[in-house]
Scaffold this active site. Structure first.
Site, PDB file in Angstrom:
ATOM      1  N   ASP A 386       0.871  -1.164   0.000  1.00 40.89           N
ATOM      2  CA  ASP A 386       0.000   0.000   0.000  1.00 40.89           C
ATOM      3  C   ASP A 386       0.914   1.222   0.000  1.00 40.89           C
ATOM      4  O   ASP A 386       1.930   1.238   0.696  1.00 40.89           O
ATOM      5  CB  ASP A 386      -0.885  -0.002   1.247  1.00 40.89           C
ATOM      6  CG  ASP A 386      -1.774   1.228   1.306  1.00 40.89           C
ATOM      7  OD1 ASP A 386      -2.585   1.406   0.384  1.00 40.89           O
ATOM      8  OD2 ASP A 386      -1.630   2.008   2.264  1.00 40.89           O
ATOM      9  N   LYS A 387       0.589   2.253  -0.787  1.00 37.62           N
ATOM     10  CA  LYS A 387       1.512   3.383  -0.936  1.00 37.62           C
ATOM     11  C   LYS A 387       1.577   4.271   0.301  1.00 37.62           C
ATOM     12  O   LYS A 387       2.624   4.415   0.932  1.00 37.62           O
ATOM     13  CB  LYS A 387       1.116   4.236  -2.152  1.00 37.62           C
ATOM     14  CG  LYS A 387       2.045   5.451  -2.350  1.00 37.62           C
ATOM     15  CD  LYS A 387       1.556   6.364  -3.446  1.00 37.62           C
ATOM     16  CE  LYS A 387       0.424   7.266  -2.980  1.00 37.62           C
ATOM     17  NZ  LYS A 387       0.861   8.321  -2.014  1.00 37.62           N
ATOM     18  N   THR A 537      -2.890   2.138  -4.443  1.00 35.55           N
ATOM     19  CA  THR A 537      -3.133   3.399  -3.758  1.00 35.55           C
ATOM     20  C   THR A 537      -4.494   3.949  -4.140  1.00 35.55           C
ATOM     21  O   THR A 537      -5.043   3.615  -5.202  1.00 35.55           O
ATOM     22  CB  THR A 537      -2.043   4.436  -4.110  1.00 35.55           C
ATOM     23  OG1 THR A 537      -2.341   5.671  -3.461  1.00 35.55           O
ATOM     24  CG2 THR A 537      -1.974   4.678  -5.608  1.00 35.55           C
ATOM     25  N   LYS A 565      -9.434  -2.958  -1.901  1.00 37.53           N
ATOM     26  CA  LYS A 565      -8.038  -3.406  -1.878  1.00 37.53           C
ATOM     27  C   LYS A 565      -7.929  -4.927  -1.845  1.00 37.53           C
ATOM     28  O   LYS A 565      -7.043  -5.517  -2.467  1.00 37.53           O
ATOM     29  CB  LYS A 565      -7.309  -2.799  -0.672  1.00 37.53           C
ATOM     30  CG  LYS A 565      -7.052  -1.304  -0.812  1.00 37.53           C
ATOM     31  CD  LYS A 565      -6.295  -0.742   0.379  1.00 37.53           C
ATOM     32  CE  LYS A 565      -6.018   0.747   0.198  1.00 37.53           C
ATOM     33  NZ  LYS A 565      -5.278   1.336   1.329  1.00 37.53           N
ATOM     34  N   ASP A 584      -0.413  -0.315   6.344  1.00 38.34           N
ATOM     35  CA  ASP A 584      -0.214   0.339   7.641  1.00 38.34           C
ATOM     36  C   ASP A 584      -1.197  -0.155   8.693  1.00 38.34           C
ATOM     37  O   ASP A 584      -1.194   0.320   9.824  1.00 38.34           O
ATOM     38  CB  ASP A 584      -0.294   1.858   7.507  1.00 38.34           C
ATOM     39  CG  ASP A 584      -1.636   2.337   6.953  1.00 38.34           C
ATOM     40  OD1 ASP A 584      -2.572   1.526   6.895  1.00 38.34           O
ATOM     41  OD2 ASP A 584      -1.737   3.514   6.569  1.00 38.34           O
ATOM     42  N   ASP A 588      -6.298  -1.223   5.785  1.00 38.85           N
ATOM     43  CA  ASP A 588      -5.859  -2.325   4.931  1.00 38.85           C
ATOM     44  C   ASP A 588      -6.247  -3.690   5.485  1.00 38.85           C
ATOM     45  O   ASP A 588      -5.816  -4.719   4.962  1.00 38.85           O
ATOM     46  CB  ASP A 588      -4.332  -2.280   4.764  1.00 38.85           C
ATOM     47  CG  ASP A 588      -3.866  -0.965   4.172  1.00 38.85           C
ATOM     48  OD1 ASP A 588      -4.555  -0.458   3.275  1.00 38.85           O
ATOM     49  OD2 ASP A 588      -2.828  -0.445   4.620  1.00 38.85           O
TER      50      ASP A 588
END
Length: 695
Positions: A386-387, A537, A565, A584, A588
């Protein structure tokens, strides 16, 4: 009252370290309370290296007279030392050895049988009990034959030595918990309402208390800095060697080490709620959970116990029915089979590696919540990042300054205009100016322009800092050289802020979600390991494309909503690829759960992330490569130990049964005990080599 988590029988009236294992003593819990520091000793409950060490040395002393006065040993070494009643010396000391040194095995067997899981303790107990009863019967002249006292004495002594070395290995393997428990100081310096300080025990701190942490001291509890500034070393918790700057508003973790500045901290978490307690619980849970390999090894060890008993019976029947061997010889074969076939090395092969790898992980800033996740990491095909907050810091930062003049001067002017604003862009510009040591000029009449920027008077000139909307409002044209670079930056998804003085555009400041310094190295490491690296992202495609290009990522997914996601993870898994999702841990969770391995990064003090199998306490994405490497070396050690333990038994059991008798070689019970203990020691020593692994 304080007690040791590993040795509850040890109690002290004040805090300190356990004299037995060195762990930090904790407040004793009531029976209905949960102690997060509790550690399972598995099948060795209540055992410690010191117990076996003391038993071994005393048993060794008792074994000497047994050997000296044994007729068999005297015949072997050519010694003739007898006197009235000397023939009873081996029996006298042998009985003491059985009741003293052998009692630990008898107790262990009782626990195994009660739990319907007969294993090593059961086999050893059967062997020494048979040898003891037979030798006692001969000494009391109930039967004729040669006694086993010297074999029994050496057998017990050698088994105690093997257990001493094994328990020492287990203690070292579980050292992570002991080391973590030692991080907390015994005392804290409480700040009183009067401003004075008073030293109190850490356990007496309460949420809301203020404590003073002097230079070089340890932080006594989780909290927030309310006064002072300093660099704090968090390496023992995060694995990151670089000290972290802490200023008012920053969070600090109990057990970390303060640098050169004094800090006043407001305590917000104590006891079992601290990050350190959470980490200790995760480490303990990980050491007590089982991987697929361990479950397989446990099953094999259970089967081997049955095989050992079956082999002992077959040995008895084979020699008794088809040969004319003496009863003493047959009994020696049976005892040797029971000893040498103990599944100890096999049962120890995986758990010891598991404990060491968990210890190694915690020292490297990796927390393993699920052993299955670590075991699966070695087979990962795709690492999906994940960005925001993972590859980037999740905060605005200056990435470029566009001007025909002095960049430091431009930053200084912009910082002066923005210095009184709390807007993220304003804070980023001020931070960049300070980082580059730009001179921030004096200003007056600072004014925020809602939705457009800010203005202030510097050297009798009005200076504006703002975006394209401000340019339109002021009817200004941007110089071509600056406009070209600014347009390109905007196309890449960056935020462009212009600096204007006296109706002239001095330049532009480009801001974006700052890419972590370590991210490029992390991607390069994973590519070097042959892993596909992808990124997802919720940002626009231009932003995603720019970040991917900067990091060398060719596969990325943009404008993905949090709830979608997990669908990206499923898409990547469609062709059979095994996916590690790195996020993070905030939004997520579904993707982390769906992935073959979920890795939460940048967790900081939030160690209770239920959706991730592995947690990186720090914020370094290079930790993902560490996870994969740790998984590889751990699995290799497990296979090596399993190969040795199973191969040893395949060869050793037939030797113990006497298949080489016709060749003139007979394996004695004492030599069998040596080989059995040696096998265990080899497995333990091989597991310890894992400490040398470079992740």
């Amino acid at each position: 009252m304080y007690t040791c988590p590993m040795h509850p029988e040890i109690k002290r009236s004040s805090a300190g370290n356990c004299p037995e294992c060195g762990m930090r003593l904790v407040l004793a819990k009531h029976k209905n309370e949960k102690d997060v520091h509790a550690i399972s000793h598995d099948t060795h409950a209540g055992h410690s290296p010191n117990v076996f060490k003391k038993k071994f040395w005393l048993s060794l002393v008792l074994t000497v007279p047994v050997l000296l006065f044994s007729s068999t040993v005297q015949g072997l070494i050519g010694l003739h030392m007898t006197f009235a009643g000397s023939e009873y010396i081996p029996a006298f000391f042998g009985i003491i050895l059985f009741l003293y040194g052998g009692l630990v095995f008898l107790k262990g067997a009782k626990i195994e049988i009660a739990g319907r899981q007969p294993g090593m303790m059961t086999l050893v107990s059967m062997a020494i009990t048979v040898a003891f009863l037979y030798s006692l019967a001969i000494t009391l002249h109930f039967v004729q034959g040669m006694d086993f006292w010297w074999e029994l004495a050496t057998l017990i002594t050698i088994m105690l030595l093997g257990h001493w070395l094994e328990m020492a290995s287990i203690k070292r393997a579980q050292g992570a918990l002991a080391e973590l428990s030692k991080l907390l100081p015994d005392e804290a310096e409480l700040v009183l309402p009067s401003g004075d300080t008073k030293k109190v025990a850490v356990v007496e701190l309460r949420v809301g208390n203020s404590v003073l942490v002097r230079p070089g001291a340890k932080v006594p509890a989780d909290g927030e800095v309310i006064r002072g500034a300093s660099d704090i070393n968090e390496s023992l918790l995060t694995g990151e060697s670089k000290a972290i700057r802490k200023e008012p508003g920053a969070q600090v973790i109990a057990g970390t080490i303060n640098g050169a500045g004094a800090l006043t901290i407001s305590v917000n978490r104590i006891g079992d709620d601290t990050a350190l307690a959470g980490i200790m619980k995760l480490v303990a849970d990980a050491q007590n959970t089982k991987s697929k390999t361990q479950i397989l090894a446990d099953r094999a060890a259970s089967y081997l116990t049955t095989v050992a008993i079956g082999a002992a019976i077959a040995t008895w029947l084979g020699w008794g029915l088809f040969t004319h061997a003496s009863f003493g010889f047959i009994l020696a074969r049976v005892v040797t089979v029971l000893i040498i076939a103990c599944p100890h090395a096999l049962g120890l092969a995986v758990p010891l590696v598991t404990s060491i790898s968990t210890s190694l992980a915690s020292k490297s800033g990796l927390l393993v919540r699920q052993r299955l996740a670590l075991e699966a990491a070695r087979n990962i095909d795709i690492v999906l990042f994940d960005k925001t907050g993972t590859l980037t810091r999740g905060e605005q930062g200056v990435i470029d300054v566009i001007t025909n003049g002095d960049t430091k001067r431009l930053l200084g002017i912009a910082a002066a205009v923005e210095s009184e604003s709390e807007h993220p862009i304003a804070r980023a510009i001020v931070a960049a100016a300070r980082a580059k040591n730009s001179m921030i000029p004096q200003f007056t009449d600072s004014l925020a322009l809602a939705g457009r920027g800010a203005q202030a008077i510097i050297d009798s000139s009005i200076v504006y800092v703002g975006g394209p909307r401000l340019l339109t409002e002021l009817s200004l044209t941007v110089p071509e050289a600056i406009a070209h670079k600014a347009t390109e930056a905007s196309r890449n998804g960056s935020t462009v802020t212009y600096v204007i003085q006296d109706k002239a555009v001095l330049g532009a400041i480009v801001l974006a979600d700052v890419i972590r310094e370590e991210s490029k190295e992390a991607v390069a490491l994973l590519h070097a390991m042959g892993k596909r690296v992808a990124m997802l992202t919720g940002d626009a495609k231009d932003v995603a494309a720019w970040v991917a290009q900067e990091l060398g990522i060719t596969e990325y997914f943009a404008e993905i909503l949090p709830e979608h996601k997990s669908a990206i993870v499923k898409k990547l898994q469609a062709d059979g690829s095994r996916v590690a999702m790195v996020g993070d841990g905030v939004n997520d969770a579904p993707a982390l759960t769906r992935a073959d391995v979920g890795i939460a990064i940048g967790a900081g003090t939030d160690v209770a992330i239920e959706s991730a199998g592995i947690i990186l306490v720090g914020s370094d994405p290079c930790g993902v490569a560490k996870v994969i490497n740790l998984s590889r070396v751990t699995y290799q050690k497990m296979l090596q130990n399993l190969a040795w333990a199973t191969g040893y038994n395949v060869i050793a059991i037939p030797l113990a049964a006497g298949v080489t008798f016709s060749l003139g070689f007979v394996l004695s019970p004492a030599l069998g005990a040596v080989l059995m203990s040696l096998s265990t020691i080899i497995v333990a020593a091989n597991a310890q080599l894992l400490h040398r692994a470079k992740l």
